[in-house]
Write an enzyme that holds these catalytic residues in place. Structure first.
Site, short mmCIF file in Angstrom:
data_model
loop_
_atom_site.label_atom_id
_atom_site.label_comp_id
_atom_site.label_asym_id
_atom_site.label_seq_id
_atom_site.Cartn_x
_atom_site.Cartn_y
_atom_site.Cartn_z
N LYS A 290 13.54 3.14 -21.32
CA LYS A 290 12.52 2.73 -20.36
C LYS A 290 12.11 3.91 -19.49
O LYS A 290 12.92 4.77 -19.13
CB LYS A 290 13.05 1.61 -19.46
N ASP B 251 9.16 3.29 -23.22
CA ASP B 251 8.53 2.02 -22.91
C ASP B 251 8.35 1.91 -21.39
O ASP B 251 9.34 1.90 -20.66
CB ASP B 251 9.41 0.87 -23.43
N GLU C 207 5.07 2.95 -25.33
CA GLU C 207 4.94 1.50 -25.42
C GLU C 207 4.45 0.89 -24.10
O GLU C 207 4.99 1.18 -23.04
CB GLU C 207 6.29 0.90 -25.80
N GLU D 299 4.36 -7.09 -27.34
CA GLU D 299 5.35 -8.08 -26.91
C GLU D 299 4.75 -9.11 -25.96
O GLU D 299 5.26 -10.22 -25.83
CB GLU D 299 6.55 -7.41 -26.26
N HIS E 174 9.39 -7.14 -32.02
CA HIS E 174 9.97 -7.00 -30.69
C HIS E 174 11.22 -7.87 -30.54
O HIS E 174 11.17 -9.09 -30.71
CB HIS E 174 8.93 -7.41 -29.65
#
Length: 383
Positions: free
Chosen positions: A164, A193, A219, A245, A295
């Site tokens: 992340k 992400d 992402e 997602e 996902h």
């Protein structure tokens, strides 16, 4: 004589995560479904949400979906289409499609069980095994904890990892990405992400700094609804753009694909409404030469990945599988060894959810959505 659906019951399991996903997501919610037919058939499915709406999903299943599907033939695709039209007034996707997944998965499970085979085999297995990449909901981890997680991924043999980003200061993101790249080396794939934390301007600034670390994809940096921003981003991004997602319908996936706003789509099988729409979305992507990366939920998405014509990678968040969370009564329907996933071939989807999860402290709410029952019986238990 054609079989008919006779009932649908639900049970909500709320279980704390072994590794918290942060203050906003310390637990996951699974709404277990059981569907019956008048020829004695039983199908098992589930809906899922990590944070918002488990009670709302359950209410849709109990009060709107269960009565509507009574008497329908248990054909997954025809039931899905009829149900989507029925629920569309409440929204074309989101809570409605999450709830619909509980029925769709149960119907596919039923169909496979009646054929005495797995859903993977029923749909036609095309891959012997698929790659798994290590993933973590780790923005709240210290740099030291993040590095230790990356080291575990390397030890597990993962050829690709995802972390992340989205710290208040871009320099923090750069420090963390650099540290993980150093741990995994130059040959493993690295994805990042941002979970919708940035705007377009910040995304371009971030790419200028983070792009030098050899990123496989960026992402969901921007709010998932902002199609125009993604179109502008992909046109100028040096890094492939992934999202999906938080995209819930085939029509919305079509919009992003036709706008040339995405390189990799990431449908969540539950959030899009189950196996039926997931397969349609995959075919849409394939027809437009767009990569697919399912996902989360490796125990489900892995089984479907094995049926796809083109190999995809499956996401495994550390210590977050249903088996690791202790909510399965039987072993997982998939096996992961050396970063490769394969099916164990259990009938149906292979999910048998525990009545009272005991792996660690948890709470279970149970109730019946049987339209013939005299109201819902609710039982709380702690173990």
């Amino acid at each position: 004589m054609t079989a008919r659906i006779t009932g649908l019951t639900t049970r909500l399991i709320t279980v704390p995560l072994l590794r918290s996903w942060g203050a906003e997501a310390p637990e996951n919610h699974v709404i277990v479904t059981e569907l019956t037919t008048d020829d004695g058939g039983v199908g098992h499915g589930f809906s899922w949400t990590p944070t918002i709406g488990p009670q709302a999903v359950k209410a849709l299943l109990d009060h709107d979906i269960a009565p509507f599907i009574l008497g329908l033939e248990p054909n997954p695709e025809t039931v899905w289409d009829q149900l989507w039209k029925r629920l569309h007034e409440a929204g074309g996707g989101g809570l409605t499609t999450i709830a619909m997944a509980g029925v769709d998965l149960a119907l596919w499970d039923l169909k496979a069980r009646q054929s005495d085979t797995s859903v993977t085999a029923l749909l036609g297995q095309r891959q012997e095994s698929v790659d798994v990449y290590g993933s973590g909901v780790n923005l709240h981890y210290s740099l030291e904890q993040l590095v230790e997680q990356a080291q575990r991924w390397v030890a597990a043999g993962h050829k690709a990892v995802k972390i992340k980003v989205g710290k208040p200061e871009l320099r923090e993101d750069a420090e963390r990405v650099a540290a993980v790249r150093q741990v995994i080396g130059p040959d493993r794939l690295l994805m990042i992400d941002a979970n919708q934390r940035w705007d377009l301007a910040h995304t371009f600034r971030a790419l200028d700094v983070l792009g030098e670390y050899g990123l496989e994809w960026l992402e969901e940096p921007i709010r998932a609804d902002d199609l125009l921003a993604y179109r502008r981003l992909r046109k100028h991004s040096p890094v492939p753009i992934a999202l999906g997602e938080n995209v819930h319908t085939i029509y919305r996936f079509r919009d992003f694909i036709e706008a040339e706003a995405v390189d990799i789509i990431q449908p969540n099988i539950v959030r899009v409404g189950g196996i039926t729409p997931f397969r349609r979305i995959v075919e849409l992507a394939r027809a437009n030469s767009i990569r697919v990366a399912p996902h989360l939920l490796p125990e489900l998405s892995g089984q479907l990945a094995l049926t796809l014509a083109e190999a995809v990678s499956v996401e495994e968040v550390e210590d977050a599988s249903f088996e690791q969370l202790g909510i399965l009564a039987e072993p997982s329907p998939i096996r992961i060894r050396n970063s490769r996933l394969c099916s164990v071939g259990r009938p149906g989807l292979g999910f048998d959810f525990a009545a009272n999860p005991t792996a660690h402290e948890s709470s279970v709410l149970e109730s019946s959505s049987d339209p013939e029952s005299k109201g819902n019986h609710i039982e709380y238990s702690n173990s």
